[in-house]
Design a protein around this motif. Structure first.
Motif, PDB file in Angstrom:
ATOM      1  N   SER A 196       0.829  -1.221   0.000  1.00 30.71           N
ATOM      2  CA  SER A 196       0.000   0.000   0.000  1.00 30.71           C
ATOM      3  C   SER A 196       0.850   1.253   0.000  1.00 30.71           C
ATOM      4  CB  SER A 196      -0.894   0.018   1.246  1.00 30.71           C
ATOM      5  OG  SER A 196      -1.762  -1.069   1.232  1.00 30.71           O
ATOM      6  N   ALA A 197       0.251   2.329  -0.529  1.00 32.56           N
ATOM      7  CA  ALA A 197       0.966   3.613  -0.577  1.00 32.56           C
ATOM      8  C   ALA A 197       1.055   4.233   0.811  1.00 32.56           C
ATOM      9  CB  ALA A 197       0.222   4.550  -1.513  1.00 32.56           C
ATOM     10  N   ASP A 198       2.073   5.045   1.010  1.00 32.83           N
ATOM     11  CA  ASP A 198       2.214   5.824   2.242  1.00 32.83           C
ATOM     12  C   ASP A 198       0.919   6.615   2.456  1.00 32.83           C
ATOM     13  OD1 ASP A 198       3.543   6.893   4.395  1.00 32.83           O
ATOM     14  OD2 ASP A 198       4.683   8.368   3.236  1.00 32.83           O
ATOM     15  N   GLY A 199       0.364   6.549   3.667  1.00 31.14           N
ATOM     16  CA  GLY A 199      -0.824   7.342   3.973  1.00 31.14           C
ATOM     17  C   GLY A 199      -2.141   6.631   3.730  1.00 31.14           C
TER      18      GLY A 199
ATOM     19  N   GLY B 144     -18.548   4.564  17.260  1.00 32.37           N
ATOM     20  CA  GLY B 144     -17.132   4.924  17.406  1.00 32.37           C
ATOM     21  C   GLY B 144     -16.462   5.126  16.068  1.00 32.37           C
ATOM     22  N   ILE B 145     -15.251   5.650  16.122  1.00 30.54           N
ATOM     23  CA  ILE B 145     -14.435   5.788  14.910  1.00 30.54           C
ATOM     24  C   ILE B 145     -13.269   4.816  15.053  1.00 30.54           C
ATOM     25  CG2 ILE B 145     -12.884   7.336  13.639  1.00 30.54           C
ATOM     26  CD1 ILE B 145     -14.675   9.673  14.598  1.00 30.54           C
ATOM     27  N   TYR B 146     -13.101   3.955  14.062  1.00 28.78           N
ATOM     28  CA  TYR B 146     -12.030   2.956  14.119  1.00 28.78           C
ATOM     29  C   TYR B 146     -11.244   3.063  12.824  1.00 28.78           C
ATOM     30  CZ  TYR B 146     -15.869   1.503  17.059  1.00 28.78           C
ATOM     31  OH  TYR B 146     -16.905   1.526  17.948  1.00 28.78           O
ATOM     32  N   LEU B 147     -10.034   3.580  12.914  1.00 34.96           N
ATOM     33  CA  LEU B 147      -9.258   3.708  11.684  1.00 34.96           C
ATOM     34  C   LEU B 147      -7.787   3.411  11.922  1.00 34.96           C
ATOM     35  CD1 LEU B 147      -7.582   6.674  11.575  1.00 34.96           C
ATOM     36  CD2 LEU B 147      -9.903   7.514  11.313  1.00 34.96           C
ATOM     37  N   SER B 148      -7.127   2.967  10.857  1.00 32.06           N
ATOM     38  CA  SER B 148      -5.690   2.693  10.912  1.00 32.06           C
ATOM     39  C   SER B 148      -5.039   3.314   9.698  1.00 32.06           C
ATOM     40  CB  SER B 148      -5.419   1.187  10.903  1.00 32.06           C
ATOM     41  OG  SER B 148      -5.977   0.598  12.051  1.00 32.06           O
ATOM     42  N   VAL B 149      -3.899   3.933   9.933  1.00 30.03           N
ATOM     43  CA  VAL B 149      -3.185   4.609   8.862  1.00 30.03           C
ATOM     44  C   VAL B 149      -1.848   3.912   8.647  1.00 30.03           C
ATOM     45  CG1 VAL B 149      -2.306   6.827   8.054  1.00 30.03           C
ATOM     46  CG2 VAL B 149      -4.206   6.775   9.669  1.00 30.03           C
ATOM     47  N   ILE B 150      -1.560   3.592   7.386  1.00 33.72           N
ATOM     48  CA  ILE B 150      -0.274   2.973   7.046  1.00 33.72           C
ATOM     49  C   ILE B 150       0.684   4.088   6.669  1.00 33.72           C
ATOM     50  CG2 ILE B 150       0.922   1.455   5.419  1.00 33.72           C
ATOM     51  CD1 ILE B 150      -1.920   0.123   4.987  1.00 33.72           C
ATOM     52  N   ILE B 151       1.805   4.186   7.378  1.00 33.92           N
ATOM     53  CA  ILE B 151       2.774   5.214   7.003  1.00 33.92           C
ATOM     54  C   ILE B 151       4.160   4.595   6.856  1.00 33.92           C
ATOM     55  CG2 ILE B 151       1.637   7.320   7.782  1.00 33.92           C
ATOM     56  CD1 ILE B 151       3.077   7.043  10.404  1.00 33.92           C
TER      57      ILE B 151
ATOM     58  N   LEU C  78      -3.581  14.842  11.065  1.00 33.10           N
ATOM     59  CA  LEU C  78      -2.518  13.836  11.002  1.00 33.10           C
ATOM     60  C   LEU C  78      -1.593  14.122   9.817  1.00 33.10           C
ATOM     61  CD1 LEU C  78      -2.033  11.427  12.799  1.00 33.10           C
ATOM     62  CD2 LEU C  78      -3.401  10.042  11.259  1.00 33.10           C
ATOM     63  N   ASP C  79      -2.179  14.541   8.727  1.00 37.21           N
ATOM     64  CA  ASP C  79      -1.395  14.871   7.532  1.00 37.21           C
ATOM     65  C   ASP C  79      -0.404  16.002   7.854  1.00 37.21           C
ATOM     66  OD1 ASP C  79      -1.172  14.365   4.602  1.00 37.21           O
ATOM     67  OD2 ASP C  79      -1.667  16.499   4.483  1.00 37.21           O
ATOM     68  N   GLY C  80      -0.888  17.024   8.573  1.00 37.44           N
ATOM     69  CA  GLY C  80      -0.025  18.151   8.939  1.00 37.44           C
ATOM     70  C   GLY C  80       1.096  17.723   9.867  1.00 37.44           C
ATOM     71  N   LEU C  81       0.744  16.898  10.855  1.00 38.17           N
ATOM     72  CA  LEU C  81       1.760  16.439  11.824  1.00 38.17           C
ATOM     73  C   LEU C  81       2.767  15.521  11.154  1.00 38.17           C
ATOM     74  CD1 LEU C  81       1.934  17.008  14.956  1.00 38.17           C
ATOM     75  CD2 LEU C  81      -0.251  17.633  13.990  1.00 38.17           C
ATOM     76  N   TYR C  82       2.288  14.685  10.224  1.00 37.72           N
ATOM     77  CA  TYR C  82       3.191  13.760   9.527  1.00 37.72           C
ATOM     78  C   TYR C  82       4.182  14.556   8.681  1.00 37.72           C
ATOM     79  CZ  TYR C  82       4.600   9.600   6.871  1.00 37.72           C
ATOM     80  OH  TYR C  82       5.315   8.579   6.290  1.00 37.72           O
ATOM     81  N   LYS C  83       3.691  15.616   8.071  1.00 41.18           N
ATOM     82  CA  LYS C  83       4.565  16.463   7.253  1.00 41.18           C
ATOM     83  C   LYS C  83       5.622  17.118   8.149  1.00 41.18           C
ATOM     84  CE  LYS C  83       4.534  19.664   3.475  1.00 41.18           C
ATOM     85  NZ  LYS C  83       5.506  20.600   4.037  1.00 41.18           N
ATOM     86  N   MET C  84       5.187  17.556   9.328  1.00 41.45           N
ATOM     87  CA  MET C  84       6.155  18.160  10.264  1.00 41.45           C
ATOM     88  C   MET C  84       7.245  17.152  10.607  1.00 41.45           C
ATOM     89  SD  MET C  84       3.739  20.228  12.949  1.00 41.45           S
ATOM     90  CE  MET C  84       4.997  20.766  14.086  1.00 41.45           C
ATOM     91  N   LEU C  85       6.828  15.915  10.840  1.00 41.83           N
ATOM     92  CA  LEU C  85       7.791  14.869  11.197  1.00 41.83           C
ATOM     93  C   LEU C  85       8.778  14.629  10.042  1.00 41.83           C
ATOM     94  CD1 LEU C  85       8.026  12.621  13.592  1.00 41.83           C
ATOM     95  CD2 LEU C  85       7.358  11.108  11.741  1.00 41.83           C
ATOM     96  N   LEU C  86       8.238  14.547   8.824  1.00 41.08           N
ATOM     97  CA  LEU C  86       9.109  14.303   7.668  1.00 41.08           C
ATOM     98  C   LEU C  86      10.047  15.488   7.421  1.00 41.08           C
ATOM     99  CD1 LEU C  86       6.602  12.616   5.171  1.00 41.08           C
ATOM    100  CD2 LEU C  86       8.207  11.515   6.723  1.00 41.08           C
ATOM    101  N   ASP C  87       9.601  16.686   7.837  1.00 41.86           N
ATOM    102  CA  ASP C  87      10.451  17.875   7.687  1.00 41.86           C
ATOM    103  C   ASP C  87      11.445  18.008   8.849  1.00 41.86           C
ATOM    104  OD1 ASP C  87       9.132  18.482   5.383  1.00 41.86           O
ATOM    105  OD2 ASP C  87       7.865  20.046   6.256  1.00 41.86           O
TER     106      ASP C  87
END
Ligand code: BT5
Length: 334
Positions: free
Chosen positions: A102-105, A131-138, A255-264
């Motif tokens: 799977s692709a990142d994200g 509830g909200i049940y989700l998993s993100v592949i990064i 999460l997208d914003g925080l992930y970008k911060m981490l990658l930066d």
């Protein structure tokens, strides 16, 4: 096709859109437009139809399918591919199974989980619809020892989403619990596949209690768990509660914003945000590690996400993982 019909109906709100215009726009017969309208109605969309005027969208159900979650999400990496299932054993298990191809994200979301998982083999109560049940592949290029930062970043994202979508100020109990009023509203499960030096992929599982009543939780969680809706009803009875899907989308965007911060490489900024939302620092804690348990005060977080505890005997310890009880939270009050 039905989601193209839905999109067209949305665009023409609050007006009517004729079957003829729809079939012309989408280049399909009027019978297939009519079939799509019926399918949408079965999914809970309220669509009015008036002869010679056409169709009008009156209301939408709070569904969480991939179309609803991904439409105009505007993220860079997270949620470019969203897979929705009405039921799975565990979104983390499902995400792990597809992670390598799977692709990142990529995001896996479910309406309910039959074996929702917590850490260390514990379970996560995952009833249908509430509830909200989700998993993100990064797939970040970070060394395995920095994976804790992902959990911290995810916690910051969830707290930010709660604020933005529901106007709620939640706190973070190190490392993976989001708390409201001393009770757990969200848990995060970070699982990693790695080699010695390199992370292959991480599956970040997020479970949020959205609308369970207190009595919906099993008895042992009555004074330890809470949902967004019931916290709001108790604390701000006149508040307008957001849709579940709106909150889930806000989590993905944050999460997208925080992930970008981490990658930066903005690790310290993430830690600082975490600290500003912490319900752990400055409080009395009890840590239970593999070999010993000790009490003290939580005083800091290190650059790689370890909790620093000043013990009662004056020693300073750093905890990478393990259990921490915070006095006054989740029923811990010795
Ligand atoms: C966690 O573990 O808090 C991580 C939970 C992660 C759940 C998500 S849902 C999507 C994804 N797919 C999965 O299969 N999992 C992830 P932990 O810190 O070990 O906490 C588990 C403990 O929290 C349990 O032993 C219960 O005491 C309590 N608990 C279980 N269900 C709960 C709920 N719905 N709300 C609050 N507390 C709960």
């Amino acid at each position: 096709m039905k989601y193209l019909v839905l999109a067209a109906l949305r665009d023409s709100m609050p007006g009517y859109l004729s079957g003829e215009t729809l079939s012309g726009q989408l280049k399909v017969t009027r019978t297939s437009v009519w079939k799509c309208i019926n399918e949408l109605r079965q999914e809970g969309y309220e669509i009015d139809s008036v002869s010679r005027r056409g169709y009008r969208l009156l209301s939408e159900p709070d569904t969480m399918n991939s179309y609803v979650l991904s439409a105009e999400l505007g993220t860079g990496i997270i949620g470019k591919n969203i897979q929705y299932f009405d039921e799975v054993d565990s979104t983390n298990a499902r995400a792990k199974a597809i992670a390598s191809e799977s692709a990142d994200g990529t995001v896996v979301v479910a309406g309910r989980q039959t074996s929702g998982r917590g850490r260390l083999g514990r379970n996560w109560e995952s009833p249908e619809g509430t509830g909200i049940y989700l998993s993100v592949i990064i797939k970040p290029d970070i060394p395995p020892e920095e994976v804790q930062l992902i959990t911290l970043a995810a916690s910051v994202a969830v707290v930010g989403a709660f604020k933005e979508a529901a106007g709620i100020d939640a706190g973070i109990k190190w490392p993976n619990d989001i708390v409201l009023d001393g009770k757990k509203v969200c848990g995060i499960l970070t699982e990693m596949s790695s080699e010695m030096e390199r992370v292959n992929h991480i599956v970040l599982g997020i479970g949020i209690n959205f609308s369970q009543k207190q009595e919906d939780f099993p008895e042992e969680l009555h004074d330890k768990a809470v949902s967004i809706v019931h916290y709001l009803l108790k604390t701000k009875p006149s508040a307008v509660v957001c849709r579940k899907s709106v909150l889930a989308r806000a989590v993905l965007v944050k999460l997208d914003g925080l992930y970008k911060m981490l990658l930066d490489g903005k690790k310290q900024e993430i830690i600082d945000l975490w600290k500003s939302m912490s319900a752990t620092l400055g409080r009395d804690v009890k840590a239970t590690g593999r070999d010993a348990s000790y009490t003290g005060k939580a005083i800091d977080i290190t650059g790689d996400g370890r909790l620093v505890i000043m013990c009662e005997d004056g020693t300073r310890r750093e905890l990478l993982s393990g259990e921490v009880s915070v006095r006054g939270l989740l029923g811990y009050s010795p």
